[in-house]
Design a protein around this motif. Sequence first.
Motif, PDB file in Angstrom:
ATOM      1  N   GLN A 100       9.985   5.513   9.773  1.00  8.76           N
ATOM      2  CA  GLN A 100       8.941   5.987   8.868  1.00  8.76           C
ATOM      3  C   GLN A 100       7.558   5.598   9.380  1.00  8.76           C
ATOM      4  O   GLN A 100       6.619   6.396   9.299  1.00  8.76           O
ATOM      5  CB  GLN A 100       9.152   5.428   7.463  1.00  8.76           C
ATOM      6  N   THR A 112       4.643   8.220  10.469  1.00  9.97           N
ATOM      7  CA  THR A 112       3.315   8.171   9.850  1.00  9.97           C
ATOM      8  C   THR A 112       2.223   8.120  10.911  1.00  9.97           C
ATOM      9  O   THR A 112       1.217   8.834  10.809  1.00  9.97           O
ATOM     10  CB  THR A 112       3.207   6.948   8.917  1.00  9.97           C
ATOM     11  N   ARG A 167      -7.062   7.369   0.174  1.00  8.21           N
ATOM     12  CA  ARG A 167      -6.916   5.931   0.450  1.00  8.21           C
ATOM     13  C   ARG A 167      -6.887   5.127  -0.847  1.00  8.21           C
ATOM     14  O   ARG A 167      -6.083   4.206  -1.002  1.00  8.21           O
ATOM     15  CB  ARG A 167      -8.049   5.470   1.348  1.00  8.21           C
ATOM     16  N   LYS A 195      -5.951   6.216  -3.815  1.00  8.61           N
ATOM     17  CA  LYS A 195      -4.696   6.500  -4.525  1.00  8.61           C
ATOM     18  C   LYS A 195      -3.501   5.853  -3.828  1.00  8.61           C
ATOM     19  O   LYS A 195      -2.547   5.443  -4.480  1.00  8.61           O
ATOM     20  CB  LYS A 195      -4.470   8.018  -4.625  1.00  8.61           C
ATOM     21  N   ALA A 196      -3.533   5.771  -2.501  1.00  5.68           N
ATOM     22  CA  ALA A 196      -2.404   5.228  -1.746  1.00  5.68           C
ATOM     23  C   ALA A 196      -2.369   3.706  -1.748  1.00  5.68           C
ATOM     24  O   ALA A 196      -1.327   3.114  -1.469  1.00  5.68           O
ATOM     25  CB  ALA A 196      -2.443   5.735  -0.313  1.00  5.68           C
ATOM     26  N   ARG A 246      -2.371   1.521  -4.159  1.00  6.24           N
ATOM     27  CA  ARG A 246      -1.422   0.967  -5.125  1.00  6.24           C
ATOM     28  C   ARG A 246       0.019   1.196  -4.668  1.00  6.24           C
ATOM     29  O   ARG A 246       0.870   0.318  -4.794  1.00  6.24           O
ATOM     30  CB  ARG A 246      -1.654   1.603  -6.487  1.00  6.24           C
ATOM     31  N   VAL A 247       0.304   2.373  -4.121  1.00  4.92           N
ATOM     32  CA  VAL A 247       1.644   2.667  -3.615  1.00  4.92           C
ATOM     33  C   VAL A 247       1.979   1.730  -2.454  1.00  4.92           C
ATOM     34  O   VAL A 247       3.084   1.201  -2.361  1.00  4.92           O
ATOM     35  CB  VAL A 247       1.741   4.146  -3.183  1.00  4.92           C
ATOM     36  N   LYS A 248       1.013   1.513  -1.581  1.00  5.09           N
ATOM     37  CA  LYS A 248       1.229   0.632  -0.431  1.00  5.09           C
ATOM     38  C   LYS A 248       1.513  -0.801  -0.892  1.00  5.09           C
ATOM     39  O   LYS A 248       2.393  -1.472  -0.346  1.00  5.09           O
ATOM     40  CB  LYS A 248      -0.010   0.665   0.464  1.00  5.09           C
ATOM     41  N   GLN A 249       0.785  -1.244  -1.900  1.00  3.29           N
ATOM     42  CA  GLN A 249       0.995  -2.591  -2.430  1.00  3.29           C
ATOM     43  C   GLN A 249       2.397  -2.714  -3.035  1.00  3.29           C
ATOM     44  O   GLN A 249       3.097  -3.696  -2.798  1.00  3.29           O
ATOM     45  CB  GLN A 249      -0.071  -2.910  -3.476  1.00  3.29           C
ATOM     46  N   THR A 250       2.827  -1.724  -3.775  1.00  2.02           N
ATOM     47  CA  THR A 250       4.159  -1.748  -4.368  1.00  2.02           C
ATOM     48  C   THR A 250       5.237  -1.723  -3.288  1.00  2.02           C
ATOM     49  O   THR A 250       6.228  -2.455  -3.367  1.00  2.02           O
ATOM     50  CB  THR A 250       4.338  -0.537  -5.313  1.00  2.02           C
ATOM     51  N   ALA A 251       5.041  -0.906  -2.263  1.00  6.44           N
ATOM     52  CA  ALA A 251       6.017  -0.848  -1.166  1.00  6.44           C
ATOM     53  C   ALA A 251       6.106  -2.188  -0.452  1.00  6.44           C
ATOM     54  O   ALA A 251       7.201  -2.635  -0.092  1.00  6.44           O
ATOM     55  CB  ALA A 251       5.628   0.255  -0.180  1.00  6.44           C
TER      56      ALA A 251
END
Length: 167
Positions: free
Chosen positions: A98, A102, A143, A145-146, A148-153
């Motif tokens: 992944q 990316t 960036r 919006k992403a 929070r997703v990056k932090q959760t991942a």
Amino acid sequence: EQGAAPGGALGLVHRAAAGLHVPANVCLLILLMLSWLLISFLNFWHGVETKRMTVRCQVDLEQAVLENLLRKDDRFFSRHSPAEALNRLGTDVLRLVQHRATVTQIGWYGSLIATNLAFFVAADWRLAVVAALGVAGGAAWARAKAARVKQTAAQVHRYDDQVNVLA
């Protein structure tokens, strides 16, 4: 002056059409179709190369893990079940694949943006400014919006790593 050809890239098409005795609209249509063919070819090539890179990445990682496992002593295998090792291997391979996909996409989209900006500069510098502002605004929005997703991942990956270490 009436009937003068426009400047920039459009003017070039008008001058070429006049030299070939072909209507400018036909030349623009031919250029559009050629660009679609080029984009289609590049998308196909991108897909093939991405799949090839994914397989190569998996093979390289699995080879490295196998070489590392062959150097382990018996105590390692008594502490860790084969299922745990396979699960970890699958997770690590997926993460790496992944990540590489990316990075490849970033390069792909970066070259697409650069090509479009070059076209806009050739047509009219004001188009290039508007496009660059749109790209910058879209990048800033994505960036934000992403993040929070990056932090959760990252939290999920840390939790997964902790579970694998504790098992």
